[in-house]
Design an enzyme around this catalytic site. Structure first.
Site, PDB file in Angstrom:
ATOM      1  N   LYS A  41      10.135 -34.132 -57.434  1.00  0.00           N
ATOM      2  CA  LYS A  41      11.390 -34.749 -57.825  1.00  0.00           C
ATOM      3  C   LYS A  41      12.018 -33.962 -58.961  1.00  0.00           C
ATOM      4  O   LYS A  41      11.341 -33.471 -59.851  1.00  0.00           O
ATOM      5  CB  LYS A  41      11.176 -36.203 -58.243  1.00  0.00           C
ATOM      6  CG  LYS A  41      10.767 -37.097 -57.085  1.00  0.00           C
ATOM      7  CD  LYS A  41      10.749 -38.538 -57.506  1.00  0.00           C
ATOM      8  CE  LYS A  41      10.431 -39.431 -56.309  1.00  0.00           C
ATOM      9  NZ  LYS A  41      10.448 -40.849 -56.682  1.00  0.00           N
ATOM     10  N   SER A 127      17.283 -46.008 -63.581  1.00  0.00           N
ATOM     11  CA  SER A 127      17.377 -44.721 -64.268  1.00  0.00           C
ATOM     12  C   SER A 127      18.393 -43.807 -63.592  1.00  0.00           C
ATOM     13  O   SER A 127      19.153 -43.106 -64.266  1.00  0.00           O
ATOM     14  CB  SER A 127      16.003 -44.039 -64.305  1.00  0.00           C
ATOM     15  OG  SER A 127      15.107 -44.760 -65.107  1.00  0.00           O
TER      16      SER A 127
END
Length: 161
Positions: A41, A127
């Site tokens: 990621k 987030s």
């Protein structure tokens, strides 16, 4: 001692994350906030930066410690003798995503997963959304702890230059 793990990427830590950590600290003798270092990621903050932010915003919680991890969360749980994984749920989409992981973790070990509903005021906070809003110059005050907001604004401003 009943120890629990609150895992996540925390990129960045939000007030929703902090709410779940604080509530978990009232339920367990010790809570280990486990910061994942998933290399697949793309993250805004490096693992050590996320750990530092979490240590700062949880400093008022004596039973909470922060640790990085790689691999399976249940392996960390076994290493530190944790009895539970604590996850926050904002809604049904989170539940649909988290339930199979909880079932797999239970299949692999005796570690239970405890789901805590997110506070109503944090239900829309993620987030990813925080980063997007901040990156477009929006105000994220009240959605992330102030020290995190300052670092986030500084980071996205640097990236825009």
């Amino acid at each position: 001692m009943r120890r629990a793990v609150c895992p996540g990427s925390f990129d960045p830590v939000t007030n929703g994350h902090l709410d779940i950590i604080e509530r978990a600290a009232r339920l367990f003798d010790e809570v280990v906030v486990a910061v994942g270092a998933n290399m697949s990621k793309n993250r805004l903050f490096e693992p050590d930066e996320r750990i530092a932010m979490l240590e700062e915003v949880t400093a008022h919680l004596p039973s909470v410690r922060v640790s990085g991890f790689t691999g399976l969360i249940v392996e960390l749980c076994q290493e530190i003798d944790a009895v539970a994984i604590v996850k926050g749920l904002r809604g049904s989409v989170d539940y649909e995503y988290e339930l199979p992981m909880a079932q797999m973790n239970r299949h692999l070990t005796t570690v239970e997963t405890v789901f805590l509903p997110g506070a109503v005021g944090n239900a829309f906070v993620s987030s990813s959304l925080i980063k997007e809003v901040a990156g477009l110059g929006g105000d994220v005050a009240g959605l992330v702890p102030e020290p995190v907001r300052a670092r986030l604004v500084e980071r996205v401003n640097r990236q825009r230059q």
